[in-house]
Write an enzyme that holds these catalytic residues in place. Structure first.
Site, PDB file in Angstrom:
ATOM      1  N   ARG A   1     -15.372 -55.882 -22.090  1.00  0.00           N
ATOM      2  CA  ARG A   1     -15.157 -57.095 -22.867  1.00  0.00           C
ATOM      3  C   ARG A   1     -16.364 -57.415 -23.735  1.00  0.00           C
ATOM      4  NH1 ARG A   1     -12.882 -61.391 -18.576  1.00  0.00           N
ATOM      5  NH2 ARG A   1     -14.282 -62.686 -19.800  1.00  0.00           N
TER       6      ARG A   1
ATOM      7  N   ARG B   1     -21.884 -68.164 -21.312  1.00  0.00           N
ATOM      8  CA  ARG B   1     -20.820 -68.478 -20.341  1.00  0.00           C
ATOM      9  C   ARG B   1     -21.392 -69.127 -19.088  1.00  0.00           C
ATOM     10  NH1 ARG B   1     -18.743 -62.758 -19.793  1.00  0.00           N
ATOM     11  NH2 ARG B   1     -17.365 -63.522 -18.159  1.00  0.00           N
TER      12      ARG B   1
END
Ligand code: ADP
Ligand code: ZN
Length: 218
Positions: A160, A171
């Protein structure tokens, strides 16, 4: 039964959501996977959210709620679901409460999957995922039988974009600042159970099942 898996990126929520959902006989719903499917399909929504996802930023509450409520309104989720990666903000949590209340349902149990930050970083940086069935693998800890190929469905594995170091930091920061407050929110509602996510996957699943059993009997 409606169960939420709370916890930082890399805590193993995706893997556990699938196992737990199978045991409970309800669908596992991941807003991250729903968004990635939109991106892959090239839809208007997918084009709008792509830059956020790649950068590791949260998509707006409004957009997230609309994709989630569409999914929850499908018949397979009438009696429950395991939610992975939703809610991630207090705004999303209050909206979910309203959504379920309108169906005379509620959040039955919230499992807060705790994993030390150094372990999270290690897991996230070597992660490879299957774009078809969303199984996840790790370069060191969980290699597929054939390199680069999904054990479950034979698709080619991908890394990803948001598993790059920079996006990982964003994140984790978003998790601390926006999602962590949900621990208090659900703690006050009396539905929170902390789960040690730094154990082997089977042990984690067992602890989760135990926590949801007790929720079913109260
Ligand atoms: P992870 O939990 O490993 O960060 P996910 O697959 O759950 O990854 O989510 C990937 C991305 O999708 C997030 O970084 C974010 O951009 C978007 N996303 C998923 N769920 C939400 C949510 N509830 N609210 C806002 N954005 C979300
Ligand atoms: Zn697969």
């Amino acid at each position: 039964m409606f169960v939420i898996l709370l916890g930082p990126p890399g805590a193993g929520k995706g893997t556990q959501a699938k196992l737990l959902a199978e045991h409970l006989g309800v669908p596992a719903i991941s807003t991250g996977n729903l968004f990635r499917q939109e991106v892959a399909s090239g839809s208007e929504l997918g084009r709008r959210v792509r830059s956020y996802i790649d950068a590791g930023q949260l998509v707006s509450d409004e957009t997230t709620l609309s994709i989630l409520s569409d999914r929850l309104s499908k018949s397979d989720a009438a009696d429950g679901a395991v939610l992975d990666g939703f809610p991630r903000t207090v705004g999303q949590a209050t909206a979910l409460d309203r959504l379920l209340a309108a169906r005379s349902r509620r959040v039955d149990r919230v499992l807060d999957v705790a994993v030390p930050e150094n372990v999270l970083l290690e897991r996230l940086t070597g992660r490879w995922t299957c774009p078809s069935c969303h199984a996840s693998y790790h370069e060191i800890n969980a290699t597929p039988r054939r390199p680069g190929i999904c054990d479950r469905c034979g698709s080619g594995l991908v890394q990803r974009v948001d598993d790059r170091a920079e996006a990982i930091q964003i994140r984790l920061r978003n998790y601390r600042e926006r999602t962590r407050p949900l621990v208090d929110y659900y703690g006050q509602a009396g539905v929170l159970t902390e789960i040690d996510g730094d154990l082997d996957p089977k042990t984690v699943t067992r602890a989760m099942l135990k926590a949801t059993d007790s929720a079913a009997t109260v």
